[in-house]
Design a protein around this motif. Sequence first.
Motif, short mmCIF file in Angstrom:
data_model
loop_
_atom_site.label_atom_id
_atom_site.label_comp_id
_atom_site.label_asym_id
_atom_site.label_seq_id
_atom_site.Cartn_x
_atom_site.Cartn_y
_atom_site.Cartn_z
N THR A 61 14.42 15.95 -8.64
CA THR A 61 14.67 15.94 -10.08
C THR A 61 14.63 14.50 -10.56
N VAL A 62 13.81 14.27 -11.60
CA VAL A 62 13.60 12.93 -12.12
C VAL A 62 13.94 12.92 -13.61
N THR A 63 14.60 11.85 -14.06
CA THR A 63 14.88 11.69 -15.49
C THR A 63 13.80 10.82 -16.10
N GLU A 92 13.30 8.86 -29.11
CA GLU A 92 13.23 8.86 -27.66
C GLU A 92 14.24 9.84 -27.11
N VAL A 93 13.78 10.68 -26.18
CA VAL A 93 14.61 11.74 -25.62
C VAL A 93 14.58 11.63 -24.10
N GLN A 94 15.74 11.79 -23.46
CA GLN A 94 15.82 11.82 -22.00
C GLN A 94 15.63 13.27 -21.54
N LYS A 95 14.74 13.47 -20.56
CA LYS A 95 14.49 14.82 -20.03
C LYS A 95 14.60 14.80 -18.52
N GLU A 96 15.11 15.90 -17.98
CA GLU A 96 15.14 16.11 -16.53
C GLU A 96 13.94 16.98 -16.17
N ILE A 97 13.09 16.50 -15.26
CA ILE A 97 11.95 17.30 -14.83
C ILE A 97 11.97 17.43 -13.31
#
Length: 178
Positions: A61-63, A92-97
């Motif tokens: 899992t990467v932010t 700007e939005v932080q997402k976990e992928i």
Amino acid sequence: MAKYRKLSRTSDQRKALIRGQVTALLQHGKIVTTEAKAKEIRKVAEGLIALAVREKDNYETVTVTAKVARKDKDGKRVKEVVDGKKVTVYDEVQKEIKKDQPSRLHARRQMNKVLYAVTEVPAEGAGKKKNTKEVDLATKLFEEYAPKYADRNGGYTRIVKIGLRKGDAAMQVLLELV
């Protein structure tokens, strides 16, 4: 002894038939077909599920930071005037992928080599291209089927005989995921 059934088709027709049937089986969970076809489809489908079970936890899992256009209450992009030009405003939005490890990426590509692309149309939007959505069956295999079959050693499908088909008296079966 033969390694596979020819199903009275040329190789390209046979491969297309099996790909289509496997795609339908994994999308819907069950299909009705003849006994000979079901036995061939079962081999391919169980191989794909086994591949998904083997690689189900092989990701990290990467932010990431992404720029997303700001939208108003109607869902339209918000624009500002800068130097006499209209410019879209971005946040700007932080997402976990989930980032696949190399072996899982290879497994995903092997699955996509067999499975056809699937487009789902919701019942209320039937006949309208706008409401359709692409379904990624490889992701469905990893996220839905792999956890379900993680503690099972093979035997992911079941063949239930239905009866003879009226036209040619071929044995009809229901091939379903257990």
